[in-house]
Design a protein around this motif. Structure first.
Motif, PDB file in Angstrom:
ATOM      1  N   UNK A 106       0.804  -1.232   0.000  1.00 51.54           N
ATOM      2  CA  UNK A 106       0.000   0.000   0.000  1.00 51.54           C
ATOM      3  C   UNK A 106       0.826   1.265   0.000  1.00 51.54           C
ATOM      4  N   UNK A 107       2.025   1.213  -0.582  1.00 49.59           N
ATOM      5  CA  UNK A 107       2.907   2.386  -0.608  1.00 49.59           C
ATOM      6  C   UNK A 107       2.244   3.586  -1.279  1.00 49.59           C
ATOM      7  N   UNK A 108       1.585   3.336  -2.425  1.00 50.05           N
ATOM      8  CA  UNK A 108       0.971   4.446  -3.177  1.00 50.05           C
ATOM      9  C   UNK A 108      -0.161   5.090  -2.387  1.00 50.05           C
ATOM     10  N   UNK A 140      -3.688  -9.110  -1.904  1.00 48.36           N
ATOM     11  CA  UNK A 140      -3.907  -7.799  -2.537  1.00 48.36           C
ATOM     12  C   UNK A 140      -3.351  -7.759  -3.960  1.00 48.36           C
ATOM     13  N   UNK A 141      -2.157  -8.310  -4.158  1.00 49.34           N
ATOM     14  CA  UNK A 141      -1.559  -8.260  -5.496  1.00 49.34           C
ATOM     15  C   UNK A 141      -2.346  -9.147  -6.460  1.00 49.34           C
ATOM     16  N   UNK A 142      -2.798 -10.311  -5.996  1.00 47.37           N
ATOM     17  CA  UNK A 142      -3.616 -11.180  -6.846  1.00 47.37           C
ATOM     18  C   UNK A 142      -4.902 -10.467  -7.266  1.00 47.37           C
ATOM     19  N   UNK A 143      -5.536  -9.773  -6.310  1.00 42.69           N
ATOM     20  CA  UNK A 143      -6.794  -9.072  -6.604  1.00 42.69           C
ATOM     21  C   UNK A 143      -6.559  -7.902  -7.561  1.00 42.69           C
ATOM     22  N   UNK A 151       6.162   0.820   4.998  1.00 47.58           N
ATOM     23  CA  UNK A 151       4.748   0.426   5.066  1.00 47.58           C
ATOM     24  C   UNK A 151       4.740  -1.104   5.160  1.00 47.58           C
ATOM     25  N   UNK A 152       4.114  -1.612   6.211  1.00 49.89           N
ATOM     26  CA  UNK A 152       4.224  -3.045   6.487  1.00 49.89           C
ATOM     27  C   UNK A 152       2.866  -3.737   6.521  1.00 49.89           C
ATOM     28  N   UNK A 153       2.816  -4.918   5.895  1.00 54.77           N
ATOM     29  CA  UNK A 153       1.664  -5.822   6.028  1.00 54.77           C
ATOM     30  C   UNK A 153       2.202  -7.251   6.056  1.00 54.77           C
TER      31      UNK A 153
END
Length: 200
Positions: free
Chosen positions: A15-17, A141-144, A131-133
């Motif tokens: 979620x950096x952006x 998230x990347x797949x979606x 930013x950490x997850x």
């Protein structure tokens, strides 16, 4: 003299952006190296010719645009190909980023650099924000977002610095594993902190 500078980084899908946008809305200057990479690789961009020379015409669409999916498949299947691409792109991106940093008029500037530690670019910043997850959230998230398979996302994560190392090298941390509204107070607090540090 460059402004007070914070390097913002995190793994893919962290979620950096979104975080950078939150700081921008509060008045921070933002330079996003992913955006610079896209500018450099448009059909007339200066990176296209050397990438074409290194990887051949199959990496371009019929209209002359870079086929990012094709190039991603090549470089994540072959570490040597990835190093070749990085040797072309990273110096170009860094040069543009530093030019923009010198000319940006803001109280402080965020440099959004996904491969910050991997490229040694933390030297350009006064402070590092990660930013950490958790990895499970990254993958989902990347797949979606991009339609990649779990295996493809895992391959991308594997070439990035391990999560625990990124956290260990951060001055500041934003936890983006919760709801979007959980971000705002974290961004507000750090924005106030960076304004104080920039003023000092």
């Amino acid at each position: 003299m460059r402004p007070y500078t914070v390097a913002l980084t995190g793994g893919i899908g962290s979620g950096k952006s979104t975080v950078a946008q939150g700081f921008a809305e509060l008045g921070a200057g933002v330079i996003d190296t992913d955006a610079i990479a896209h500018e450099l690789t448009t059909p007339q961009g200066p990176a296209i010719a050397p990438i074409l020379a290194a990887f051949g015409p199959m990496i371009l669409s019929a209209e002359g645009w870079l086929d990012r999916a094709c190039l991603r498949r090549i470089v994540f299947a072959d570490p040597e190909a990835r190093r070749r691409l990085e040797a072309i792109l990273h110096p170009m991106i860094e040069r543009v980023m530093l030019e923009r940093l010198q000319s940006l008029n803001a109280d402080y500037v965020l440099l959004v650099i996904p491969l910050l530690f991997e490229t040694g670019q933390e030297r350009h910043a006064d402070r590092v924000l990660v930013v950490d997850v958790p990895e499970t959230i990254q993958v989902a998230r990347v797949m979606a977002r991009s339609g990649l398979s779990a295996e493809e996302v895992q391959r991308i994560i594997a070439v990035q610095l391990p999560r625990h190392e990124r956290i260990a090298r951060a001055h500041d941390l934003i936890d983006n594993s919760g709801a979007p509204q959980d971000l705002e107070p974290q961004i507000q607090r750090l924005h106030a902190q960076y304004l104080r540090l920039a003023g000092a």
